[in-house]
Design a protein around this motif. Structure first.
Motif, PDB file in Angstrom:
ATOM      1  N   CYS A  49       0.860  -1.180   0.000  1.00 62.19           N
ATOM      2  CA  CYS A  49       0.000   0.000   0.000  1.00 62.19           C
ATOM      3  C   CYS A  49       0.898   1.232   0.000  1.00 62.19           C
ATOM      4  CB  CYS A  49      -0.972  -0.009   1.194  1.00 62.19           C
ATOM      5  SG  CYS A  49      -0.168   0.264   2.787  1.00 62.19           S
ATOM      6  N   TYR A  50       0.330   2.405   0.226  1.00 67.62           N
ATOM      7  CA  TYR A  50       1.106   3.639   0.106  1.00 67.62           C
ATOM      8  C   TYR A  50       1.416   4.290   1.456  1.00 67.62           C
ATOM      9  CZ  TYR A  50       0.369   3.144  -4.853  1.00 67.62           C
ATOM     10  OH  TYR A  50       0.377   2.665  -6.138  1.00 67.62           O
ATOM     11  N   THR A  51       1.425   3.493   2.505  1.00 67.56           N
ATOM     12  CA  THR A  51       1.854   3.985   3.805  1.00 67.56           C
ATOM     13  C   THR A  51       3.354   4.286   3.749  1.00 67.56           C
ATOM     14  OG1 THR A  51       0.164   2.694   4.952  1.00 67.56           O
ATOM     15  CG2 THR A  51       2.041   3.438   6.256  1.00 67.56           C
ATOM     16  N   VAL A 331     -14.396  16.026  -0.868  1.00 66.40           N
ATOM     17  CA  VAL A 331     -15.043  14.769  -0.459  1.00 66.40           C
ATOM     18  C   VAL A 331     -13.983  13.722  -0.143  1.00 66.40           C
ATOM     19  CG1 VAL A 331     -17.231  15.101  -1.648  1.00 66.40           C
ATOM     20  CG2 VAL A 331     -15.300  14.181  -2.903  1.00 66.40           C
ATOM     21  N   PHE A 332     -14.381  12.743   0.663  1.00 64.86           N
ATOM     22  CA  PHE A 332     -13.444  11.728   1.152  1.00 64.86           C
ATOM     23  C   PHE A 332     -14.098  10.349   1.098  1.00 64.86           C
ATOM     24  CE2 PHE A 332     -12.967  15.757   3.391  1.00 64.86           C
ATOM     25  CZ  PHE A 332     -11.636  16.058   3.158  1.00 64.86           C
ATOM     26  N   GLY A 333     -13.270   9.331   1.298  1.00 64.78           N
ATOM     27  CA  GLY A 333     -13.784   7.981   1.408  1.00 64.78           C
ATOM     28  C   GLY A 333     -13.432   7.112   0.219  1.00 64.78           C
ATOM     29  N   PRO A 334     -13.924   5.857   0.202  1.00 65.27           N
ATOM     30  CA  PRO A 334     -13.653   4.919  -0.895  1.00 65.27           C
ATOM     31  C   PRO A 334     -14.026   5.521  -2.249  1.00 65.27           C
ATOM     32  CG  PRO A 334     -14.703   3.787   0.942  1.00 65.27           C
ATOM     33  CD  PRO A 334     -14.751   5.252   1.270  1.00 65.27           C
ATOM     34  N   LEU A 335     -13.151   5.288  -3.220  1.00 70.93           N
ATOM     35  CA  LEU A 335     -13.312   5.777  -4.595  1.00 70.93           C
ATOM     36  C   LEU A 335     -13.281   7.303  -4.687  1.00 70.93           C
ATOM     37  CD1 LEU A 335     -16.014   3.324  -6.003  1.00 70.93           C
ATOM     38  CD2 LEU A 335     -13.537   3.234  -6.305  1.00 70.93           C
ATOM     39  N   HIS A 336     -12.799   7.968  -3.630  1.00 70.18           N
ATOM     40  CA  HIS A 336     -12.628   9.421  -3.653  1.00 70.18           C
ATOM     41  C   HIS A 336     -11.205   9.795  -3.245  1.00 70.18           C
ATOM     42  CE1 HIS A 336     -17.050   9.083  -3.413  1.00 70.18           C
ATOM     43  NE2 HIS A 336     -17.058  10.220  -4.095  1.00 70.18           N
ATOM     44  N   THR A 337     -10.265   8.932  -3.554  1.00 64.66           N
ATOM     45  CA  THR A 337      -8.871   9.150  -3.184  1.00 64.66           C
ATOM     46  C   THR A 337      -8.137   9.882  -4.300  1.00 64.66           C
ATOM     47  OG1 THR A 337      -8.889   7.097  -1.897  1.00 64.66           O
ATOM     48  CG2 THR A 337      -6.732   8.023  -2.455  1.00 64.66           C
ATOM     49  N   ALA A 390      -2.622  -3.984  -8.456  1.00 61.19           N
ATOM     50  CA  ALA A 390      -3.434  -4.328  -7.288  1.00 61.19           C
ATOM     51  C   ALA A 390      -3.203  -3.330  -6.161  1.00 61.19           C
ATOM     52  CB  ALA A 390      -3.106  -5.742  -6.826  1.00 61.19           C
ATOM     53  N   LYS A 391      -1.956  -2.939  -5.972  1.00 65.41           N
ATOM     54  CA  LYS A 391      -1.615  -1.973  -4.924  1.00 65.41           C
ATOM     55  C   LYS A 391      -2.311  -0.636  -5.163  1.00 65.41           C
ATOM     56  CE  LYS A 391       2.501   0.342  -3.012  1.00 65.41           C
ATOM     57  NZ  LYS A 391       3.985   0.322  -2.958  1.00 65.41           N
ATOM     58  N   LEU A 392      -2.274  -0.143  -6.400  1.00 69.69           N
ATOM     59  CA  LEU A 392      -2.870   1.158  -6.703  1.00 69.69           C
ATOM     60  C   LEU A 392      -4.383   1.113  -6.644  1.00 69.69           C
ATOM     61  CD1 LEU A 392      -2.649   4.085  -7.585  1.00 69.69           C
ATOM     62  CD2 LEU A 392      -2.514   3.306  -9.956  1.00 69.69           C
ATOM     63  N   PHE A 393      -4.996   0.145  -7.334  1.00 74.24           N
ATOM     64  CA  PHE A 393      -6.458   0.116  -7.398  1.00 74.24           C
ATOM     65  C   PHE A 393      -7.070  -0.153  -6.018  1.00 74.24           C
ATOM     66  CE2 PHE A 393      -5.733  -0.013 -11.908  1.00 74.24           C
ATOM     67  CZ  PHE A 393      -6.889   0.521 -12.467  1.00 74.24           C
ATOM     68  N   SER A 394      -6.441  -0.992  -5.211  1.00 71.13           N
ATOM     69  CA  SER A 394      -6.995  -1.261  -3.874  1.00 71.13           C
ATOM     70  C   SER A 394      -6.857  -0.039  -2.978  1.00 71.13           C
ATOM     71  CB  SER A 394      -6.287  -2.468  -3.242  1.00 71.13           C
ATOM     72  OG  SER A 394      -4.897  -2.223  -3.073  1.00 71.13           O
ATOM     73  N   SER A 395      -5.723   0.669  -3.070  1.00 80.27           N
ATOM     74  CA  SER A 395      -5.516   1.853  -2.227  1.00 80.27           C
ATOM     75  C   SER A 395      -6.465   2.979  -2.601  1.00 80.27           C
ATOM     76  CB  SER A 395      -4.065   2.323  -2.336  1.00 80.27           C
ATOM     77  OG  SER A 395      -3.170   1.349  -1.818  1.00 80.27           O
ATOM     78  N   LEU A 396      -6.843   3.063  -3.875  1.00 78.92           N
ATOM     79  CA  LEU A 396      -7.794   4.087  -4.308  1.00 78.92           C
ATOM     80  C   LEU A 396      -9.228   3.713  -3.943  1.00 78.92           C
ATOM     81  CD1 LEU A 396      -6.363   4.883  -7.866  1.00 78.92           C
ATOM     82  CD2 LEU A 396      -6.209   6.326  -5.830  1.00 78.92           C
ATOM     83  N   ALA A 397      -9.499   2.413  -3.920  1.00 85.90           N
ATOM     84  CA  ALA A 397     -10.873   1.966  -3.709  1.00 85.90           C
ATOM     85  C   ALA A 397     -11.261   1.864  -2.238  1.00 85.90           C
ATOM     86  CB  ALA A 397     -11.092   0.613  -4.390  1.00 85.90           C
ATOM     87  N   ASN A 400      -8.571   4.237   2.512  1.00 84.63           N
ATOM     88  CA  ASN A 400      -7.578   4.392   3.583  1.00 84.63           C
ATOM     89  C   ASN A 400      -6.713   5.634   3.424  1.00 84.63           C
ATOM     90  OD1 ASN A 400      -8.497   2.031   4.721  1.00 84.63           O
ATOM     91  ND2 ASN A 400      -6.870   0.748   3.863  1.00 84.63           N
ATOM     92  N   PHE A 401      -6.641   6.155   2.201  1.00 81.19           N
ATOM     93  CA  PHE A 401      -5.819   7.331   1.950  1.00 81.19           C
ATOM     94  C   PHE A 401      -6.699   8.526   1.539  1.00 81.19           C
ATOM     95  CE2 PHE A 401      -3.269   3.581   1.358  1.00 81.19           C
ATOM     96  CZ  PHE A 401      -2.135   3.869   2.107  1.00 81.19           C
ATOM     97  N   SER A 402      -7.929   8.518   2.047  1.00 81.40           N
ATOM     98  CA  SER A 402      -8.856   9.624   1.794  1.00 81.40           C
ATOM     99  C   SER A 402      -9.694   9.846   3.047  1.00 81.40           C
ATOM    100  CB  SER A 402      -9.751   9.304   0.591  1.00 81.40           C
ATOM    101  OG  SER A 402     -10.648  10.349   0.326  1.00 81.40           O
ATOM    102  N   LYS A 403      -9.075  10.459   4.048  1.00 81.97           N
ATOM    103  CA  LYS A 403      -9.711  10.655   5.335  1.00 81.97           C
ATOM    104  C   LYS A 403     -10.127  12.122   5.513  1.00 81.97           C
ATOM    105  CE  LYS A 403      -8.641   6.438   6.864  1.00 81.97           C
ATOM    106  NZ  LYS A 403      -9.666   5.416   7.191  1.00 81.97           N
ATOM    107  N   PRO A 404     -11.268  12.367   6.148  1.00 78.59           N
ATOM    108  CA  PRO A 404     -11.672  13.755   6.423  1.00 78.59           C
ATOM    109  C   PRO A 404     -10.832  14.345   7.556  1.00 78.59           C
ATOM    110  CG  PRO A 404     -13.245  12.220   7.385  1.00 78.59           C
ATOM    111  CD  PRO A 404     -12.280  11.388   6.594  1.00 78.59           C
ATOM    112  N   PRO A 405     -10.818  15.669   7.665  1.00 73.38           N
ATOM    113  CA  PRO A 405     -10.089  16.303   8.763  1.00 73.38           C
ATOM    114  C   PRO A 405     -10.620  15.784  10.106  1.00 73.38           C
ATOM    115  CG  PRO A 405     -10.759  17.928   7.144  1.00 73.38           C
ATOM    116  CD  PRO A 405     -11.460  16.639   6.797  1.00 73.38           C
ATOM    117  N   PRO A 406      -9.779  15.690  11.142  1.00 73.73           N
ATOM    118  CA  PRO A 406      -8.373  16.136  11.179  1.00 73.73           C
ATOM    119  C   PRO A 406      -7.382  15.046  10.778  1.00 73.73           C
ATOM    120  CG  PRO A 406      -9.078  15.477  13.360  1.00 73.73           C
ATOM    121  CD  PRO A 406     -10.272  15.270  12.472  1.00 73.73           C
ATOM    122  N   ASN A 407      -7.868  13.951  10.188  1.00 80.72           N
ATOM    123  CA  ASN A 407      -6.986  12.821   9.854  1.00 80.72           C
ATOM    124  C   ASN A 407      -6.583  12.803   8.382  1.00 80.72           C
ATOM    125  OD1 ASN A 407      -7.275  11.706  12.550  1.00 80.72           O
ATOM    126  ND2 ASN A 407      -9.337  11.050  11.935  1.00 80.72           N
TER     127      ASN A 407
END
Length: 785
Positions: A49-51, A331-337, A390-397, A400-407
């Motif tokens: 993943c992209y951590t 906007v945030f969340g799955p498929l909004h990365t 797989a790494k890119l499409f799963s991380s975008l879907a 996990n990398f599209s969190k609302p503030p403050p995260n």
């Protein structure tokens, strides 16, 4: 002996050397390795993943394989593969102000991956040895100097990561823009006894014109005339009476420079009338000196023509596509990365975001990612095309990398390795230059088809369709029906359908329905020789839809090849309907009473191949151009060849021919001779099949060894392709817009329909769209209804 369980020290690192060594008593020597100078150490992001080390918890580097993982994937690796010794890396950015404790390793950084910044920054790297599953028990590596494992930790900490080494090696490829051609008037003949011009205070030489701006100097005789008026904003024009163009038509002195744009460095707005283009003039300083003008003392005071045009385009096209001036809701969340632009990569980002509108890609490459990645050794992830997809499409879907503030500090992903492995070996996509989004889409589809095992599913099946080509022989009246595979429906812009948007006809619009009709209309083929009568009376050809895919990607062919072989963009508004019906364009096949022509064993447009070979290109190059520009015309194929001229394999045999070559036997003795020169057996065999003679093969390898294709390890299985079919009625779900005048510069953004809202994906920026600019798009994705 102290039980490891009894010495869990919580979040605080261990500070006692004796306690640290006690914890290592039961660590087997086989659980870790000491890296050498050839070892690749991965420590910039998780393999799956992209951590990054900057994320909370940082990364865990396996001391056996030197591969890095986030805590989630580290736990999976430890349980599945039995790894238990890891080096935890936690990084943070700080200003260079204070000296930090000795266990913290510091490295100077400028911009830290985000690019140059004026502020001097440092990265603090903290390294701790941890033994799974007691991750809270952290041992600072400065306590391990007396233990062999300390050597391994120290080398990992002080060695440049494999990811960064690759970035540094490829940094010289970073480039975005277009080079002006050097004018053919470099050695311009200037008049004798020229006028001596002042360094400033110029005005148009025409008596009736009082303009003192937008002035051009004719480099042949020193005449000064005003240029044409240009639109520089909504209802705003620059001043100009086009007197220099009139002067050229009278005198035919071709080379001019815009006064006020000349800089002491030699940069200036130079135009050649008979070349009909902005040009570079290496002798500008000499040409100016002829009239007493000292270039080194000149200061820029006006914008160049290109700058004015770019300003206008940006105010209209760029502002509309990016919805500047609008207060957009993030906007945030799955498929909004968001996807971070890693250097002219917006074309990649936009294509990926558009494909996420198709469930097949989300499910097969995203949700199915754990299955794909479980089959890949972590050490091979960075070079694995299925793994990186797989790494890119799963991380975008997964969100996990599209969190609302403050995260939201660590939102967005940087697909650096994805870009590298997918573009590897491609003369364009292996660089950091801007590229054509439609060409990249086809390239990506091809990579998925050839590298993602069909056992995981056929992601491309949702886009794949068949076209039926009907050819009528004008001489005999016989017909031929052929089918070809497609993923993109290319639509021309019929000039007869252009509608002026304004009174001055500076911008036009065209209905998308007219573009569709033009794509399926009949065209003439000159020079076709009838296989029935032997007469060369031409033929007529048209395409239709043999199948209708679940999702239809449409390309509006905005980029046109000019007479000067330069690609130019047609800035037209496409009148788009959210729902279209292509049912009338379904192919119906052979009709009663039709007599058939014999079938040809080819899928290329021979008309275009013949025209290319008549220009002097080889047949191999011509066929490759047609195959690589499916759905495009002669201009597109010509542009492709011109871009590939530096590719040493351009004139090589086609893959089908290479397959027969690969079946040929070569001398084992000759292979050994080439291997002694340092080439691999695969390279040696490849060269010998091309050149036959061992000396010629050696010479070819020394010059072209880098172009040898990768060795195919797995046999190619010819799996029947799936062609879905159904209704020809579609609704718009995504589109990709391009801003700029060339597909190789400018910027791409994607708009996609998510939960009944249009979302703007502008690299890492993801927001609700208020006014989706559908009329400016280059690629449209429709879903069957």
């Amino acid at each position: 002996m102290t039980d490891v369980v009894s010495v869990d020290c919580g979040e605080a690192p261990i500070e006692n050397v004796a306690l640290a060594l006690e914890l290592l008593k039961d660590v087997d020597v086989s659980a870790y390795s000491i890296p050498n100078h050839e070892s690749k150490i991965f420590k910039d992001e998780c393999m799956f993943c992209y951590t990054s080390p900057y994320h909370p918890g940082g990364l865990y580097i396996c001391l056996k394989t030197f591969t890095a993982f986030c805590e989630h994937h580290m736990r999976e690796m430890a349980e599945r593969r039995g790894r238990n010794v890891f080096l935890q890396l936690k990084s943070k950015k700080t200003r260079d102000e204070t000296e930090e404790p000795r266990e913290k390793i510091k490295r100077l950084a400028i911009g830290i991956d985000e690019g140059f910044c004026n502020e001097k920054m440092e990265v603090e790297d903290e390294y701790y040895l941890v033994i799974f599953p007691r991750l809270a028990t952290r041992i600072p590596i400065n306590l391990l100097s007396s233990h062999p494992i300390g050597v391994a930790c120290d080398r990992i900490a002080t060695t440049t990561s494999a990811e960064r080494l690759e970035l540094l090696q490829g940094a010289s490829n970073a480039w975005d823009g277009e080079m002006k051609q050097v004018t053919k008037h470099v050695n311009l003949k200037q008049i004798d006894n020229p006028p001596v011009l002042p360094m400033s205070g110029w005005k148009c030489d025409v008596e009736t014109c009082d303009l003192s701006e937008n002035l051009w100097l004719n480099l042949t005789d020193g005449a000064i005339r005003c240029g044409r008026s240009q639109i520089i904003g909504d209802g705003v024009r620059s001043r100009g009476n086009n007197h220099m163009k009139m002067y050229y038509e009278e005198k035919h002195f071709p080379l001019v420079v815009k006064l006020g744009t000349i800089e002491e460095s030699g940069v200036a707005d130079v135009y050649s009338y008979d070349e009909d283009d902005a040009v570079a003039n290496p002798n500008l300083e000499k040409h100016l000196a002829h009239f007493g003008l000292k270039m080194k003392e000149m200061k820029k005071s006006e914008k160049s023509t290109v700058e004015l045009e770019l300003d206008m385009n940006q105010k209209w096209e760029w502002a509309r596509c990016q919805e500047d001036g609008e207060n957009l809701e993030t906007v945030f969340g799955p498929l909004h990365t968001g996807i971070v632009n890693i250097g002219s990569s917006c074309y990649i980002n936009s294509v990926i975001q558009a494909l996420l509108s198709i469930p097949d890609y989300v499910n097969i490459l995203g949700k199915n990612a754990p299955v794909i990645m479980n089959d890949i050794d972590p050490c091979e992830m960075n070079e694995s095309i299925p793994g990186q997809m797989a790494k890119l499409f799963s991380s975008l879907a997964n969100g996990n990398f599209s969190k609302p503030p403050p995260n939201n500090e660590y939102n967005g992903v940087k697909p650096t390795q994805f870009r590298k492995v997918v573009g590897k070996g491609h003369i364009e996509f292996s660089t950091c230059r801007q590229q054509d989004a439609e060409e990249y889409l086809r390239h990506l589809i091809d990579k998925i088809s050839t590298h993602v095992p069909i056992a995981y599913g056929d992601a491309n099946a949702a886009l794949r369709f068949k076209q039926q080509v009907r050819l009528v022989d004008e001489s005999s009246g016989h017909v031929r029906y052929t089918e070809k595979e497609e993923f993109v429906l290319a639509l021309p812009i019929p000039k007869t359908s252009l509608i002026p948007v304004d009174q001055e006809a500076l911008r036009f619009s065209v209905p998308l329905t007219h573009c569709i009709s033009a794509a399926f209309s009949e065209e003439s083929i000159e020079g076709f020789t009838s296989p029935i009568t032997g007469e060369t009376r031409g033929a007529r050809s048209c395409i239709s839809m043999a199948t209708f895919p679940d999702y239809l990607m449409i390309q509006v062919q905005r980029f046109q090849m000019g007479d000067d072989y330069q690609v130019k963009k047609m800035d037209v508004d496409v009148i788009v309907e959210d729902v279209i019906d292509l049912t009338p364009f379904r192919g119906i096949g052979v009709q009663p009473g039709e007599q058939l022509l014999p079938q040809e064993n080819t899928e290329v447009d021979e008309k275009i191949v013949c025209e290319l070979t008549s220009m002097g290109f080889t047949r191999n190059a011509a066929v490759k151009a047609v195959l690589n520009t499916k759905g495009q015309d002669l201009g597109g194929a010509t542009e492709w060849i011109m871009r590939m001229m530096d590719d040493p394999t351009l004139n090589d045999p086609l893959p089908s021919q290479m397959a027969s070559m690969n079946n040929e036997e070569v001398s084992g003795e000759e292979v050994e001779q080439l291997v002694m020169f340092g080439f691999t057996p695969h390279q040696a065999k490849y060269a010998l099949k091309k050149e036959k003679d061992v000396n010629a093969a050696a010479e070819w390898l020394f010059n072209n060894g880098h172009s040898v294709p990768e060795e195919s390890i797995q046999p190619v299985i010819d799996t029947p392709k799936e062609y879905r079919d159904g209704s020809g009625k579609y609704e718009l779900v995504s589109f990709i817009s391009h801003m700029g005048s060339s597909p190789h510069s400018g910027h791409y953004v994607c708009h996609a329909l998510r939960s009944n809202r249009w979302i703007l994906f502008n690299d890492e920026k993801v927001a609700v769209s208020k006014n989706p600019p559908k009329q400016l798009a280059y690629l449209y994705l429709y879903k069957r209804v």
